[in-house]
Write a protein that holds these residues in place. Structure first.
Motif, PDB file in Angstrom:
ATOM      1  N   THR A 139       7.891  13.454 -39.311  1.00 60.33           N
ATOM      2  CA  THR A 139       7.593  14.186 -40.558  1.00 60.33           C
ATOM      3  C   THR A 139       6.080  14.339 -40.670  1.00 60.33           C
ATOM      4  N   LEU A 140       5.678  15.403 -41.382  1.00 63.51           N
ATOM      5  CA  LEU A 140       4.253  15.721 -41.558  1.00 63.51           C
ATOM      6  C   LEU A 140       3.943  15.705 -43.043  1.00 63.51           C
ATOM      7  N   SER A 141       2.798  15.176 -43.364  1.00 68.82           N
ATOM      8  CA  SER A 141       2.383  15.162 -44.768  1.00 68.82           C
ATOM      9  C   SER A 141       2.243  16.589 -45.279  1.00 68.82           C
ATOM     10  N   PRO A 142       2.486  16.800 -46.576  1.00 67.90           N
ATOM     11  CA  PRO A 142       2.487  18.159 -47.120  1.00 67.90           C
ATOM     12  C   PRO A 142       1.139  18.868 -46.890  1.00 67.90           C
ATOM     13  N   SER A 143       1.213  20.156 -46.491  1.00 65.94           N
ATOM     14  CA  SER A 143       0.019  20.979 -46.270  1.00 65.94           C
ATOM     15  C   SER A 143       0.419  22.444 -46.408  1.00 65.94           C
ATOM     16  N   ARG A 203      -6.937  16.837 -43.011  1.00 62.34           N
ATOM     17  CA  ARG A 203      -6.443  15.509 -42.618  1.00 62.34           C
ATOM     18  C   ARG A 203      -4.955  15.428 -42.962  1.00 62.34           C
ATOM     19  N   LEU A 204      -4.164  15.266 -41.913  1.00 59.52           N
ATOM     20  CA  LEU A 204      -2.711  15.186 -42.068  1.00 59.52           C
ATOM     21  C   LEU A 204      -2.218  13.875 -41.466  1.00 59.52           C
ATOM     22  N   VAL A 205      -1.053  13.454 -41.902  1.00 62.15           N
ATOM     23  CA  VAL A 205      -0.436  12.224 -41.384  1.00 62.15           C
ATOM     24  C   VAL A 205       0.895  12.610 -40.753  1.00 62.15           C
ATOM     25  N   THR A 253       4.211  11.153 -39.216  1.00 64.74           N
ATOM     26  CA  THR A 253       5.015   9.917 -39.306  1.00 64.74           C
ATOM     27  C   THR A 253       6.191  10.025 -38.367  1.00 64.74           C
ATOM     28  N   THR A 306       8.664   2.738 -39.066  1.00 65.60           N
ATOM     29  CA  THR A 306       7.870   3.965 -38.907  1.00 65.60           C
ATOM     30  C   THR A 306       6.522   3.659 -38.296  1.00 65.60           C
ATOM     31  N   THR A 327       2.641   5.867 -37.788  1.00 66.05           N
ATOM     32  CA  THR A 327       1.888   7.045 -38.243  1.00 66.05           C
ATOM     33  C   THR A 327       0.696   7.305 -37.341  1.00 66.05           C
ATOM     34  N   GLU A 348      -2.904   9.751 -37.787  1.00 65.99           N
ATOM     35  CA  GLU A 348      -3.699  10.664 -38.615  1.00 65.99           C
ATOM     36  C   GLU A 348      -4.177  11.824 -37.740  1.00 65.99           C
TER      37      GLU A 348
END
Length: 877
Positions: free
Chosen positions: A166-170, A204-206, A208, A218, A220, A222
């Motif tokens: 999964t990718l952090s919201p962007s 900057r995205l995370v 996971t 999990t 992660t 960055e």
């Protein structure tokens, strides 16, 4: 926890059963990460040993490498976990993970193989290759651009090692999973929205990764996404307009100001170079320079407030990108007047130029006058010099208005240099001044004006088509378009009278001047459209209009009188003798012409014994030219000297030079040359054949010629005989009538001459045709054209005896012919008239159509004149 132990126990049982089936091999299963002391299995029981037998027979494990993580209890014979079991350390990704143990039992010695399976638990979280992943994307990358990522790894196996991402919201990026094989997924980073480095330089995205264990673990990573710069932003000055003031005594090298410009791009795209452009006035380039790297503006020359008070220029900031982009800002450098503790005069607002029709009271400039001093030294009074046409009015403290007090005229003064002077109240008083330049703008208030209202132009006939006849110039003191003049031929005031209208010929009348001349719109040159012919046109009068380009346009006119000068381009032409010419000579001579007389011989008769001076014939000729070129003279070319005949130099009358006798012969052929006075002279030749007859025959010939005048002009057969008694009777009758008529007419002529002598001298006798004045220099006299002129002006003052009027040699106009539109005679063509009584008599006579031609001829012979070409008409030949 209980369930885990139940599962372990179940595995032990299964292993034991398998060991029994396999012939003595014992299998155990233990979960990794079991605590120390955890019983893996009752090995002594599983080997079938009695209680205490395992200790007695010394049951032990043979230590081999990694087996140190389990131990065997000597008292109970149980297999225990002695240290941490890590399946990933023992077996890695191999499945299943089995440890082979050797168990020794002494007395008797026996070796047992024990297989210990270490089962996997979800004790390892997914691990990425690096905790941070640095990526670089250009800001002009299009949406949909994909960037493969390196996935995570999990030390576990099976479901515990099945990963999801999964990718952090962007709003700019999304994650797409691609299968590289049946077990692994490869994540790809997808650009969903265009990037703008200047807005967000780093994203900057995370990422996971989650495994399939329960509970799930999990890992992660960055993602640091650096947006690479594209040169999509021009440099921006921190101010659009820089206003700076500098005293006029500032030294060279003074730092005026520094222009700051920023470029949100980076690298070479953000490196800015400064240049100065668009200097107003251009002299600013000599006193101002800009450092291209720092943007510092330095003074490189001396300033002069009175010369230039404000410098305006632009600063261009250009980056080094590809392609380079630039930004601009304006700089207004105001030069301040320096005068220690003296008043300061500044121009707050200047409204120039001032229209020359500006109303009195118009505000031209708003001035600010101040003094750094205080008290009496700071009290300032202000005035303007010179005082007119501007004045200064105080509006409120320290502020003045420069107003217009008198009407302006740009044509008189196009620009004013006004000096506003200020004086403080100190002792001694100090003064300051501020010079203003007030230009006056033009309005179209002046019409083009020619130097002359009437231009007189002389042009010789037979000029070439396209020849320049004259050049007109109209002055318009306005400027620019208001003073730009164009010329045109105004048909409303132009025209020429064709000579065909004088003679009543078809097609005669006024012709437009545009058929003869044209006017160049720019230069005002007058060109001839066709060669001019004096015989067709003597005077052409037209108007030239000059129009400026103002709004509304103004115009001026000038009249051009074009006089065509005659050239001697026509030779004299001999005229046929008129009907009844035998009677004109009083019976003394008769004229005849054979058919085609122009190339043949003229015939005349003379009586034997005729006295000297007897008129035999008259040669009639005309010249189509005018004036001096048309003034004809007659010359006799004699084959032998001292012949019996002579010809009048200007009258063309052939008369006897001496009494005729039989020795002279019966026939004489005379060659008469008619020559004009032109340069070069042109001539024509006539041949006259004179036959000598007896007196009675000559009289009969004259009577016969008179009686046949109505049907035939001349007789071609000389020597025709008539009866002597008829000729004598006719002669006697005509002599009596002629004597009576001459006596009566002589008295009438004397009376009319006296009346004309003392009558007002402004009377004009005119007949059709324009008049041309020509000076005949050879004979020292003035004459009119022999072609058309019939006008004689009598003015006050003594008459000149050297004035001669030459009547035309044209035949009389046909009956009923009248000029269609006769030209008005010029006001002053001649101012004197000859005192010749015959001339006055001929001009005063009414038409005499009833007088017989012999009587008319005798009447004029009495006064020494020649017979007219057609007696009974005013226009004598």
């Amino acid at each position: 926890m209980g369930s885990r132990w139940c599962a372990a126990l179940l595995r032990v049982l299964v292993l034991q059963a398998a060991w029994a089936l396999a012939g003595g091999q014992v299998r155990y299963s233990v979960a990794e990460e079991a605590k120390a002391g955890t019983v893996v299995g009752r090995l002594s029981q599983d080997l079938g040993l009695e209680a205490g037998e395992a200790e007695a027979r010394r049951l032990r494990l043979v230590a081999q490498g990694r087996r140190a993580s389990v131990e065997l209890s000597g008292a109970s014979g149980a297999l225990l976990v002695s240290s941490r079991l890590d399946r990933e350390e023992l077996c890695g990704k191999s499945a299943p993970c089995a440890l082979r143990l050797e168990v020794l039992l002494e007395r008797p010695l026996r070796v047992f193989h024990v297989e210990l399976e270490v089962t996997d638990i979800n004790d390892n979280a997914p691990i990425f290759p690096a905790a941070r992943k640095n990526l670089s994307l250009s800001e002009n990358s299009p949406p949909g651009f994909r960037f493969p990522l390196e996935g995570a790894s999990d030390g576990d196996i099976g479901a515990n090692a099945q990963l999801s991402y999964t990718l952090s919201p962007s709003e700019h990026f999304s994650l797409d999973l691609q299968k590289s094989n049946e077990r692994n997924l490869v994540p790809e980073l997808v650009l969903t929205k265009s990037l703008d480095r200047e807005t967000i330089p780093v994203h900057r995205l995370v990422l996971t990764a989650s495994d399939g264990g329960r509970p799930s673990l999990t890992g992660t990573m960055e993602l640091v996404i650096s947006v690479l710069d594209a040169n999509d932003n021009p440099p921006q000055c921190n101010q659009s307009v820089y206003k700076v003031q500098l005293p006029e005594n500032a030294t060279e090298g003074t730092l005026i100001m520094r222009v700051n410009a920023t470029d949100p791009d980076e690298g070479s795209n953000s490196e800015v170079k400064f240049t100065a452009t668009s200097f107003i006035p251009p002299s600013g380039r000599e006193v101002i320079s800009v450092n291209p790297k720092t943007g510092e503006i330095h003074l490189t020359g001396a300033l002069d407030f009175e010369e230039v008070s404000v410098f305006d220029f632009r600063i261009e900031a250009r980056d080094h990108g590809t392609p380079p982009l630039s930004g601009h800002c304006s700089v207004e450098l105001e030069v301040l007047d320096v005068n220690d503790n003296a008043p300061e005069v500044r121009v707050t607002s200047l409204s120039v130029p001032v229209a020359e029709d500006a109303a009195v009271g118009t505000v031209v400039a708003v001035l600010s006058v101040s003094d750094r001093d205080s008290g009496a030294n700071g009290r300032v009074r202000c005035w303007v010099w010179p005082a007119s046409p501007f004045g200064v009015e105080a509006t409120f403290s320290g502020s003045y208005s420069l107003v217009l007090r008198e009407a302006l005229d740009r044509e008189r003064v196009s620009e004013y240099e006004v000096e506003v002077r200020a004086e403080d109240g100190g002792a001694p008083a100090l003064r300051a001044s501020r010079g203003l330049r007030v230009p006056v703008s033009d309005v179209n208030d002046n019409a083009p004006a020619f130097a002359q209202a009437v231009y007189t132009v002389l042009a010789r006939e037979n000029n070439a088509a396209g020849a320049e006849l004259a050049r007109l110039w109209a002055r318009d003191p306005d400027e620019a378009g208001n003073g730009r003049v164009s010329y045109s031929l105004w048909e409303g005031g132009a025209g020429a009278l064709s000579p065909s209208s004088w003679s009543g010929a078809a097609g005669g009348g006024w012709r437009p001047a545009s058929s003869y001349v044209s006017v160049d719109a720019e230069s005002g040159r007058v060109w001839a459209l066709q060669p001019l012919d004096y015989e067709e046109l003597q005077v052409l009068q037209f108007e030239v209009r000059a129009v400026d380009a103002g709004e509304p346009p103004l115009s001026g006119n000038a009249t051009v009188q074009l006089f065509v000068l005659d050239e001697n381009d026509n030779a004299p032409a001999l005229l046929p003798p008129p009907a009844g010419s035998a009677a004109e000579a009083g019976g003394a001579a008769a004229e005849a012409a054979a058919a085609g007389w122009g190339s043949g011989t003229l015939w005349a008769w003379a009586a034997w014994g005729a006295p000297a001076g007897q008129v035999v014939a008259k040669i009639r000729a005309v010249d189509a030219d005018s004036g001096y070129n048309a003034w004809l003279r007659y010359e006799l070319r004699e084959a032998r000297p001292k012949g019996p005949f002579r010809v009048g130099l200007y009258s063309g009358e052939v008369s006897t030079a001496r009494p005729l006798d039989e020795a002279d012969g019966a026939r004489h052929t005379l060659l008469i040359v008619v020559r004009d006075h032109g340069e070069p002279a042109r001539s024509a030749t006539a041949t006259l054949s004179v036959s000598l007859l007896e007196a009675a025959e000559a009289a009969l010939a004259a009577a016969a010629g008179s009686s046949s005048s109505s049907s035939s002009s001349w007789r071609a057969a000389p020597g025709a005989e008539t009866g002597p008694s008829g000729a004598s009777a006719a002669t006697n009758v005509w002599l009596v009538v002629a004597i009576c008529a001459v006596s009566s007419l002589f008295l009438l002529a004397v009376v009319l001459y006296a009346a004309a002598r003392w009558a007002p001298r402004a009377a004009v006798l005119s007949a059709p045709g324009p008049t041309t004045l020509v000076c005949a220099s050879e004979v020292g006299s003035w004459s009119y054209s022999q072609r058309h002129s019939r006008s004689l002006c009598v003015a006050d003052g003594a008459a000149k005896s050297d004035l001669m009027v030459f009547s035309p040699n044209f035949p009389p106009p046909p009956p009923g012919a009248a000029p269609k539109d006769p030209q008005p005679e010029p006001s002053a063509l001649l101012h004197t008239v000859s005192a010749d009584p015959l001339l006055a008599f001929s001009l005063s006579l009414p038409p005499l159509p009833s007088l017989p031609r012999p009587l008319c001829s005798s009447l004029f012979s009495l006064y020494g004149g020649s017979a007219p070409a057609a007696c009974g008409q005013r226009n004598f030949g």
